[in-house]
Scaffold this active site. Structure first.
Site, PDB file in Angstrom:
ATOM      1  N   HIS A  82       0.859  -1.184   0.000  1.00 20.17           N
ATOM      2  CA  HIS A  82       0.000   0.000   0.000  1.00 20.17           C
ATOM      3  C   HIS A  82       0.893   1.231   0.000  1.00 20.17           C
ATOM      4  CE1 HIS A  82      -3.393   2.623   0.917  1.00 20.17           C
ATOM      5  NE2 HIS A  82      -2.556   3.272   1.699  1.00 20.17           N
ATOM      6  N   ASP A 161     -15.383   2.123   7.561  1.00 19.35           N
ATOM      7  CA  ASP A 161     -14.311   3.026   7.150  1.00 19.35           C
ATOM      8  C   ASP A 161     -14.789   3.930   6.019  1.00 19.35           C
ATOM      9  OD1 ASP A 161     -11.568   4.058   6.695  1.00 19.35           O
ATOM     10  OD2 ASP A 161     -11.863   3.060   4.780  1.00 19.35           O
ATOM     11  N   ARG A 168     -14.997  12.350   7.332  1.00 19.28           N
ATOM     12  CA  ARG A 168     -13.736  13.050   7.633  1.00 19.28           C
ATOM     13  C   ARG A 168     -13.380  14.008   6.511  1.00 19.28           C
ATOM     14  NH1 ARG A 168      -9.943   8.367   7.943  1.00 19.28           N
ATOM     15  NH2 ARG A 168      -8.347   9.939   8.167  1.00 19.28           N
ATOM     16  N   SER A 183      -7.741   3.544   9.268  1.00 19.91           N
ATOM     17  CA  SER A 183      -8.496   3.473   8.016  1.00 19.91           C
ATOM     18  C   SER A 183      -7.758   2.596   6.996  1.00 19.91           C
ATOM     19  CB  SER A 183      -8.673   4.907   7.485  1.00 19.91           C
ATOM     20  OG  SER A 183      -9.042   4.914   6.141  1.00 19.91           O
ATOM     21  N   LYS A 187      -8.717  -1.800   5.892  1.00 16.94           N
ATOM     22  CA  LYS A 187      -8.951  -2.303   4.531  1.00 16.94           C
ATOM     23  C   LYS A 187      -7.921  -3.357   4.160  1.00 16.94           C
ATOM     24  CE  LYS A 187      -9.073   1.971   3.313  1.00 16.94           C
ATOM     25  NZ  LYS A 187      -9.393   3.365   3.173  1.00 16.94           N
TER      26      LYS A 187
END
Ligand code: URA
Length: 443
Positions: A82, A161, A168, A183, A187
């Protein structure tokens, strides 16, 4: 649990007991806690932070608000990476098929560009026909058959989320380290992985520009992974300038294909190889980095990564002939060259200005629901530290019309800091490695 008490505790900096926090989050999911109370809580978190136990509760509740993939039947390690996002970051397009060619399974759920950062999904969608909206069963089937697939977060994954992130986004509460870490990790944990590599960008073009905060985020994400039994490693990588030459969706996909063909810019190739090496180390506990690097290089240069990419494009409905003709992704009709007006040294290339420039050209978005123009962007040929002479080509703007090309040229000029002399100060491409036992500074 009384919602106002949860909010007040957080406002006063007192930890919220796990059971109360979980009940508060579940009540929000059911619609019993309204957005305005959740917004107040999120703002309190921005000021007061979360303690370890609270973060763990938030991660667990977000993760189990949706489906958790079970890919345990795949005959190999399931490893993903990620990136926190940057300008010109097309690493995932090369890395996922490379890791698959190295024997790993990569079930990658990626994001779209938002603000000045571009997103993997937008880059892949520049390929005609490419579908990033596969259902979970089809996703699983492609990962199993090809070794990798890249899709967007589906509505089944961590829906809490998704709702919190949307809230947010409009309440000025995105930039809290524990909220970001929870968050992202909720995932990634839902992907059913054996290992996760985190590329945390740092520098003016990154989501979190400051090194200390980027390190805090990296440490917290590795800690969350470790607490949940997931092997993870984070790298802090440079985003004080763009990555590679091509910036903008289609242009970046073309550059990723050139990297898969064994070419492309050297910084992109190096980051891909460093990350592929780390992924193999996560997959194979035996830990010989030299051997892992050698395997990564041989699969990239031997064409096996390109072959996996081609199969992934086909499996996800895309036009795989693009692999032989990446220049077909250069679709913007108005091109403008920018040349040096005087001799000098390139002291800096502003990733932030260029990222904003892509949005202004129509290639990015300021709100998630906007569509993007895949053809527009920049080629930035001037890199930091290079000496240029008057008239040298610094870059090319790809735009929809001559007016936009002129605007882009002006922006590109402003993004390049060229002085008569001087020594640029740049971050090293990979500056820190963070794992569950601590962190190392890499020089
Ligand atoms: N990306 C995410 O997925 N979540 C955040 O909170 C920030 C960036």
């Amino acid at each position: 649990m009384i919602p106002t008490e949860v909010i007040e505790r957080k406002r006063e900096g007192r930890p919220v007991p796990g059971a109360d926090l979980e009940a508060f989050l579940q009540a929000y999911l059911r619609g019993d806690v309204p957005d305005y109370q959740m917004s107040a809580f999120l703002m309190a978190v921005c000021f007061r932070g979360l303690e370890g136990g609270e973060t763990a509760t938030l991660v667990r509740t977000m993760l189990h608000s949706g489906e958790v993939l079970d890919l345990s039947d795949l005959p190999g390690a399931r490893i993903d990476k990620h990136s926190t996002g940057g300008v010109g970051d097309k690493v995932s397009l090369v890395l996922a098929p490379l890791a698959a060619a190295m024997g790993m399974f990569v079930p990658m759920m990626a994001g779209r560009g938002l603000g000045h950062t571009t997103g993997t999904l937008d880059k892949l969608e520049a390929i005609p026909g490419f579908r990033t909206d596969l259902g979970l069963d089809e996703f699983r089937a492609v990962v199993s058959r090809v070794g990798c697939a890249i899709i967007g977060q589906t509505s089944e994954i961590a829906p809490l989320d998704r709702r919190l992130y949307a809230l947010r986004d409009v309440t000025g509460t995105v930039s809290s380290i524990p909220l970001i870490a929870a968050s992202i990790m909720s995932k990634k944990l839902a992907e059913g992985l054996d290992g996760l590599l985190l590329d945390v960008k740092v520098g003016e073009g990154a989501f979190i520009p400051e090194e200390e905060r980027a390190l805090d985020l990296a440490r917290l994400m590795v800690e969350i992974a470790s607490e949940r039994g997931l092997k993870a490693c984070a790298l802090l990588t440079a985003m004080d300038r763009p990555l590679g030459v091509a910036l903008g969706n289609g242009l970046e996909t073309a550059e990723a294909i050139r990297c898969l063909q064994g070419g492309g810019p050297s910084d992109l190739r190096e980051l891909v190889l460093v990350e592929a090496t780390e992924m193999l180390l996560l997959a194979d506990g035996t830990g010989d980095p030299h051997r892992a690097r050698h395997i990564a290089e041989s699969k990239l240069d031997g064409g096996q990564a390109l072959e996996r990419f081609t199969r992934m494009v086909e499996a996800q409905g895309g036009d795989a002939t693009i692999v032989d003709h990446p220049d077909r992704l250069r679709t913007a009709p108005s091109l403008a060259e920018v040349r040096a007006e005087a001799d000098g040294v390139v002291i800096g290339v502003s990733a932030r200005l260029l990222g904003d420039g892509i949005v202004r050209l129509g290639g990015g978005r300021s709100k998630l629901e906007q569509t993007v123009d895949p053809g527009v962007g920049f080629e930035v040929h001037a890199s930091t530290g290079v000496r240029v002479a008057r008239g040298d080509l610094l870059g090319v703007v790809h735009a929809r019309d001559p007016g936009a090309a002129a605007m882009g040229s002006d922006l590109l000029r402003r993004a390049l800091l060229i002085e008569r002399g001087g020594t640029p100060v740049t971050r090293s491409l990979v500056s820190h490695r963070i794992h569950s036992d601590g962190s190392e500074r890499l020089l």
